[in-house]
Design an enzyme around this catalytic site. Structure first.
Site, short mmCIF file in Angstrom:
data_model
loop_
_atom_site.label_atom_id
_atom_site.label_comp_id
_atom_site.label_asym_id
_atom_site.label_seq_id
_atom_site.Cartn_x
_atom_site.Cartn_y
_atom_site.Cartn_z
N GLY A 71 -6.05 -8.16 -6.85
CA GLY A 71 -7.06 -7.64 -5.94
C GLY A 71 -7.88 -6.57 -6.64
O GLY A 71 -7.63 -6.23 -7.81
N LEU A 124 -8.02 -3.29 -6.28
CA LEU A 124 -7.25 -2.13 -6.70
C LEU A 124 -6.30 -2.50 -7.83
O LEU A 124 -6.18 -1.77 -8.82
CB LEU A 124 -6.48 -1.53 -5.52
CG LEU A 124 -5.56 -0.36 -5.87
CD1 LEU A 124 -6.33 0.77 -6.56
CD2 LEU A 124 -4.85 0.14 -4.62
N ASP A 179 5.86 -12.91 -3.64
CA ASP A 179 5.52 -12.80 -2.22
C ASP A 179 6.33 -11.63 -1.67
O ASP A 179 7.55 -11.75 -1.48
CB ASP A 179 5.86 -14.10 -1.50
CG ASP A 179 5.61 -14.04 0.00
OD1 ASP A 179 5.15 -12.98 0.49
OD2 ASP A 179 5.90 -15.04 0.68
N ILE A 180 5.69 -10.51 -1.41
CA ILE A 180 6.43 -9.32 -1.00
C ILE A 180 7.08 -9.48 0.37
O ILE A 180 7.96 -8.71 0.74
CB ILE A 180 5.56 -8.05 -1.03
CG1 ILE A 180 4.43 -8.12 0.01
CG2 ILE A 180 5.02 -7.79 -2.43
CD1 ILE A 180 3.69 -6.79 0.18
N ALA A 192 -1.94 -6.23 0.13
CA ALA A 192 -2.23 -5.89 1.53
C ALA A 192 -3.00 -7.02 2.19
O ALA A 192 -3.70 -7.80 1.53
CB ALA A 192 -3.03 -4.60 1.62
N THR A 249 -6.08 -7.32 4.38
CA THR A 249 -7.18 -6.39 4.63
C THR A 249 -8.28 -6.98 5.51
O THR A 249 -9.31 -6.31 5.71
CB THR A 249 -7.79 -5.92 3.30
OG1 THR A 249 -8.25 -7.07 2.56
CG2 THR A 249 -6.76 -5.16 2.47
N TYR A 279 -5.04 -4.41 12.58
CA TYR A 279 -4.92 -4.10 11.15
C TYR A 279 -4.37 -2.69 10.97
O TYR A 279 -3.40 -2.48 10.22
CB TYR A 279 -6.28 -4.23 10.47
CG TYR A 279 -6.34 -3.57 9.11
CD1 TYR A 279 -5.68 -4.11 8.02
CD2 TYR A 279 -7.06 -2.38 8.93
CE1 TYR A 279 -5.72 -3.49 6.78
CE2 TYR A 279 -7.10 -1.75 7.70
CZ TYR A 279 -6.44 -2.32 6.62
OH TYR A 279 -6.48 -1.70 5.40
N TRP A 320 -12.57 2.65 2.71
CA TRP A 320 -13.83 2.03 2.31
C TRP A 320 -13.86 1.76 0.80
O TRP A 320 -14.79 2.17 0.10
CB TRP A 320 -15.00 2.92 2.72
CG TRP A 320 -15.17 3.15 4.19
CD1 TRP A 320 -14.22 3.03 5.17
CD2 TRP A 320 -16.37 3.55 4.87
NE1 TRP A 320 -14.75 3.34 6.40
CE2 TRP A 320 -16.07 3.67 6.25
CE3 TRP A 320 -17.66 3.86 4.44
CZ2 TRP A 320 -17.02 4.04 7.19
CZ3 TRP A 320 -18.60 4.24 5.39
CH2 TRP A 320 -18.29 4.32 6.74
#
Length: 280
Positions: free
Chosen positions: A10, A12, A35-36, A59, A61, A124, A149
């Site tokens: 992703g 991040l 796969d967490i 995450a 999102t 969420y 953001w």
């Protein structure tokens, strides 16, 4: 330092991969590799690799989709972090978990700080808050970083959306009555690396941009920064609208501006970071 990174592909995760110190030993996993939400898989990888720090950048999102895809959102945002926290506890590792400004309801007139009580207004945010609670219950010294953001040169984000819309639309309508702090993923990644190296770091931290804006003001800044490189942007009209007139499945907090009571990390200078995204 031995580090297990989840959500490695992703925006991040990729920003972290760009910045990890060369002498750190890294195991980077996307969802295909780990796969967490699968407790057995998490335990197996953590016991095999024996990380000193687990960084969870994985995450769910999709804020609007989470309203109907609740089981999946809760699995990824709550059960997955709990699995990582349990594995970290059992092996003596530290966990750095990313959370969100959307754990707050937006009713506070001033910036939210770490000691403010969460009260999410969408599913969420609820799933992320549940993740925070599960992580803290399992591993009280875990590090939880709330951010907001997030944008970067990678993945899908507001900056990319504005530039994409500008290719086909002469008028773009953007919400002007919700405020927050844009955060460059590269700056967030660096803050996480600093926290990972700090043996005394623990608990909740807020890390976000240094200036609060509305989505409309954020869009104007994006167009201003990118217009020299893409002159066609100068002819696009950005129109402010209310959130009420923008039909979305999930409510958003009116004010999700955050500040920190406890960290000396330099906030993300997000408008200058837009130039970094431009040059990427």
């Amino acid at each position: 330092m031995r580090v297990l990174l989840t959500g490695a592909y992703g925006q991040l995760g990729r920003s972290l991969l760009d910045r990890f110190p060369a002498d750190w030993v890294l195991l980077a996993c996307g969802s295909a590799e780990l796969d967490i939400t699968n407790r057995a898989a998490v335990d197996r990888i953590v016991r095999r690799f024996r990380p000193q720090v687990i960084m969870n950048a994985a995450a769910y999102t999709a804020v609007d989709k989470a309203e109907t895809d609740r089981i999946r959102a809760m699995k990824v945002n709550a059960i997955g972090p709990e699995n990582l926290a349990r594995a970290a506890r059992d092996t003596g590792a530290q966990l750095i978990h990313i959370s969100t400004d959307y754990v707050f309801d937006g009713m506070k007139p001033t910036p939210y700080v770490e000691s403010d009580a969460p009260c999410p207004v969408n599913f969420y945010g609820l799933s992320k808050w549940e993740g925070e609670k599960r992580v803290q219950a399992m591993l009280p010294r875990a590090i939880i970083v709330r951010t907001s953001w997030v944008f970067s040169e990678y993945g899908n984000n507001f900056v990319k959306t504005m530039l994409r819309l500008a290719q086909t639309q002469q008028t773009i309508r953007v919400v002007n009555d919700q405020r927050g702090c844009p955060t460059y993923a590269g700056d967030l990644a660096q803050a996480m690396i600093t926290l990972a190296a700090d043996a005394n770091a623990a608990g909740i931290y807020h890390y976000c941009g240094d200036k609060a804006v509305s989505w409309y003001e954020f869009a104007l800044t994006i167009f201003s920064v990118f217009s020299d490189e893409y002159p066609a942007l100068r002819s696009v009209e950005v129109c402010p609208i209310s959130a009420a007139s923008w039909k979305q499945q999930a409510c958003r907090p009116v004010n999700s501006v955050m500040a920190s009571e406890r960290t000396a990390h330099q906030a993300s200078c997000w408008d200058k970071a837009l130039e970094t995204v431009l040059s990427a």
